[in-house]
Design an enzyme around this catalytic site. Sequence first.
Site, mmCIF file in Angstrom:
data_model
loop_
_atom_site.group_PDB
_atom_site.id
_atom_site.type_symbol
_atom_site.label_atom_id
_atom_site.label_comp_id
_atom_site.label_asym_id
_atom_site.label_seq_id
_atom_site.Cartn_x
_atom_site.Cartn_y
_atom_site.Cartn_z
ATOM 1 N N GLN A 151 -1.190 -34.257 0.030
ATOM 2 C CA GLN A 151 -0.076 -33.317 -0.072
ATOM 3 C C GLN A 151 -0.365 -32.099 -0.933
ATOM 4 O O GLN A 151 0.109 -31.005 -0.630
ATOM 5 C CB GLN A 151 1.150 -34.056 -0.616
ATOM 6 C CG GLN A 151 2.437 -33.256 -0.551
ATOM 7 C CD GLN A 151 3.636 -34.172 -0.552
ATOM 8 O OE1 GLN A 151 4.006 -34.724 0.476
ATOM 9 N NE2 GLN A 151 4.237 -34.351 -1.704
ATOM 10 N N GLU B 36 5.628 -25.155 -1.511
ATOM 11 C CA GLU B 36 5.435 -24.908 -2.932
ATOM 12 C C GLU B 36 4.541 -23.705 -3.210
ATOM 13 O O GLU B 36 4.061 -23.520 -4.326
ATOM 14 C CB GLU B 36 4.888 -26.170 -3.606
ATOM 15 C CG GLU B 36 5.885 -27.319 -3.503
ATOM 16 C CD GLU B 36 5.460 -28.573 -4.228
ATOM 17 O OE1 GLU B 36 4.338 -28.586 -4.786
ATOM 18 O OE2 GLU B 36 6.237 -29.533 -4.250
ATOM 19 N N ASP C 143 -2.524 -34.575 -5.500
ATOM 20 C CA ASP C 143 -1.344 -35.412 -5.282
ATOM 21 C C ASP C 143 -1.440 -35.925 -3.860
ATOM 22 O O ASP C 143 -1.194 -35.188 -2.901
ATOM 23 C CB ASP C 143 -0.049 -34.618 -5.489
ATOM 24 C CG ASP C 143 1.193 -35.436 -5.129
ATOM 25 O OD1 ASP C 143 1.053 -36.649 -4.878
ATOM 26 O OD2 ASP C 143 2.302 -34.860 -5.104
ATOM 27 N N GLU D 275 -2.546 -38.067 -8.442
ATOM 28 C CA GLU D 275 -1.154 -38.516 -8.434
ATOM 29 C C GLU D 275 -0.866 -39.306 -7.159
ATOM 30 O O GLU D 275 -1.324 -38.925 -6.080
ATOM 31 C CB GLU D 275 -0.243 -37.292 -8.520
ATOM 32 C CG GLU D 275 1.238 -37.577 -8.433
ATOM 33 C CD GLU D 275 2.049 -36.300 -8.360
ATOM 34 O OE1 GLU D 275 3.160 -36.350 -7.799
ATOM 35 O OE2 GLU D 275 1.568 -35.244 -8.837
ATOM 36 N N ASP E 181 4.204 -41.076 -9.603
ATOM 37 C CA ASP E 181 5.403 -40.296 -9.263
ATOM 38 C C ASP E 181 6.348 -41.207 -8.483
ATOM 39 O O ASP E 181 7.278 -41.776 -9.048
ATOM 40 C CB ASP E 181 5.016 -39.056 -8.469
ATOM 41 C CG ASP E 181 6.212 -38.291 -7.923
ATOM 42 O OD1 ASP E 181 7.334 -38.505 -8.405
ATOM 43 O OD2 ASP E 181 6.037 -37.467 -6.997
ATOM 44 N N LYS F 84 10.470 -36.108 -13.217
ATOM 45 C CA LYS F 84 11.360 -35.293 -12.387
ATOM 46 C C LYS F 84 12.803 -35.646 -12.732
ATOM 47 O O LYS F 84 13.236 -36.780 -12.527
ATOM 48 C CB LYS F 84 11.100 -35.565 -10.899
ATOM 49 C CG LYS F 84 9.734 -35.109 -10.403
ATOM 50 C CD LYS F 84 9.513 -35.539 -8.960
ATOM 51 C CE LYS F 84 8.214 -34.972 -8.391
ATOM 52 N NZ LYS F 84 7.934 -35.491 -7.030
ATOM 53 N N ARG G 138 10.468 -29.907 -7.909
ATOM 54 C CA ARG G 138 10.521 -30.546 -6.603
ATOM 55 C C ARG G 138 10.188 -29.490 -5.563
ATOM 56 O O ARG G 138 10.193 -28.291 -5.845
ATOM 57 C CB ARG G 138 11.910 -31.140 -6.302
ATOM 58 C CG ARG G 138 12.402 -32.222 -7.237
ATOM 59 C CD ARG G 138 11.467 -33.395 -7.423
ATOM 60 N NE ARG G 138 11.145 -34.176 -6.248
ATOM 61 C CZ ARG G 138 11.643 -35.377 -5.967
ATOM 62 N NH1 ARG G 138 12.515 -35.949 -6.790
ATOM 63 N NH2 ARG G 138 11.256 -36.044 -4.896
ATOM 64 N N SER G 139 9.916 -29.932 -4.342
ATOM 65 C CA SER G 139 9.565 -28.957 -3.305
ATOM 66 C C SER G 139 10.753 -28.080 -2.930
ATOM 67 O O SER G 139 10.586 -26.931 -2.517
ATOM 68 C CB SER G 139 9.015 -29.671 -2.066
ATOM 69 O OG SER G 139 9.908 -30.668 -1.631
ATOM 70 N N LYS H 264 3.901 -29.190 -13.724
ATOM 71 C CA LYS H 264 3.547 -29.024 -12.319
ATOM 72 C C LYS H 264 4.689 -28.266 -11.659
ATOM 73 O O LYS H 264 5.780 -28.800 -11.496
ATOM 74 C CB LYS H 264 3.358 -30.405 -11.681
ATOM 75 C CG LYS H 264 3.030 -30.390 -10.207
ATOM 76 C CD LYS H 264 2.895 -31.821 -9.721
ATOM 77 C CE LYS H 264 2.847 -31.866 -8.212
ATOM 78 N NZ LYS H 264 2.848 -33.249 -7.712
#
Length: 438
Positions: A174, A216, A253, A297, A324, A349, A378-379, A400
């Site tokens: 990702q 992102e 990730d 991640e 995560d 998060k 977050r995205s 991040k």
Amino acid sequence: MYAEETNNVTAIKDIRAREILDSRGNPTIEADVILADGTIGRAAAPSGASTGSREALELRDGDKSRYMGKGVKKAVANVNSQIRSALMDKNVTAQQAIDDAMIALDGTDNKDNLGANAILAVSLAVAKAAAKSQSLPLHQYIADLRNQTSLTMPVPMMNIINGGEHADNTVDIQEFMIEPVGFSSFSEALRAGTEIFHSLKSVLKSQGLNTAVGDEGGFAPNLRSNEEAITVIMQAIEQVGYTAGKDIHLALDCAATEFYKDGKYILAGEGNKSFDSQGFSDYLVGLARQYPIISIEDGLDESDWDGWKYLTEQIGDKVQLVGDDLFVTNPAILQEGIDKHIANAILIKFNQIGTLSETLDAIYLAKKNGYATIISHRSGETEDSTIADLAVGTAAGQIKTGSLCRSDRVAKYNQLLRIEQQVRASYRGREEFIGLRG
């Protein structure tokens, strides 16, 4: 303690919520907390694309006639009615008590009733209003909540190639990120990352590859393999004169839960190449040995604890292994991971757990047990830059927050630049990874 007198200038006099749009064009919730003296704290809840099954509930309407079912009118109504009534005239500086009151009002383990998005927007707006009422910058207010005396600037994890759920391309992993560790300040680290981002664009263009960006802000080209994403980033680093493994490290990730099917890890972009748990762990170990990868991640599925144990035993002393989906910012789940020696870092998060207080619990539990902490976006983001203040105020060490384009990502970097100028907090760079021998 809650304030009893309604004329207290720090008493909550109104709470208002509304639907706004996030960076993917989906609705999210924004809340205002208004104090007796007119002070306003405003915050918005982010939203994820790849989500852990044990995250707190993001309440959506499910009404297909509005926003394709993704509206948040129910969450807004919960803030404007139940939450507002419960918090009226409370002392805004009582963060823990206010968060506890909302948790009790919801009455479920994962905030099913009111919605974690509703509760979080209010929780963060409360903190912002409280900071303003005390004439404190938000990062300092957050630091004071847990008596954090030393402030540091975080090492940025910059997501410069997007794949998986964050892009419509052939790349399974990702996020491919860079971490500029070999610099003396956050601003210099940010400059280096930005230069590499632009260098990568030229590398991709020279190879006839797409330079459109994903959710992102990272580039989202179709590549022949996941490893090719690493090699083009290595070229970009070299092209601008930095040294990979010294100035710049790489981070992945995998979001492996997204391609874990029936006990197998399947890389669709590589001809449906299939691995069992140990095989995919060995694949990641091989990449970490071949390239200067400092962090991985969600390298394995959130339920594959045996695989996580194996991966941690193989490279946990050399590579940061971040949970995560594995930990979902939940202190109880993190404690289980600590007890079982699973991973060595946690991604933080807000909206996975739903309140600022619970987020701080997870951060300081990790710190107490020698786990690294990475504050994350977050995205689906907004212009809200609270995570920048959280990273500094908790001395988390890393942040991040996406690539070097899209204002929803850049807003966080710009806030960090302002904070660095204001407080002159130290940038520790490679020292944030001092526990790793690699």
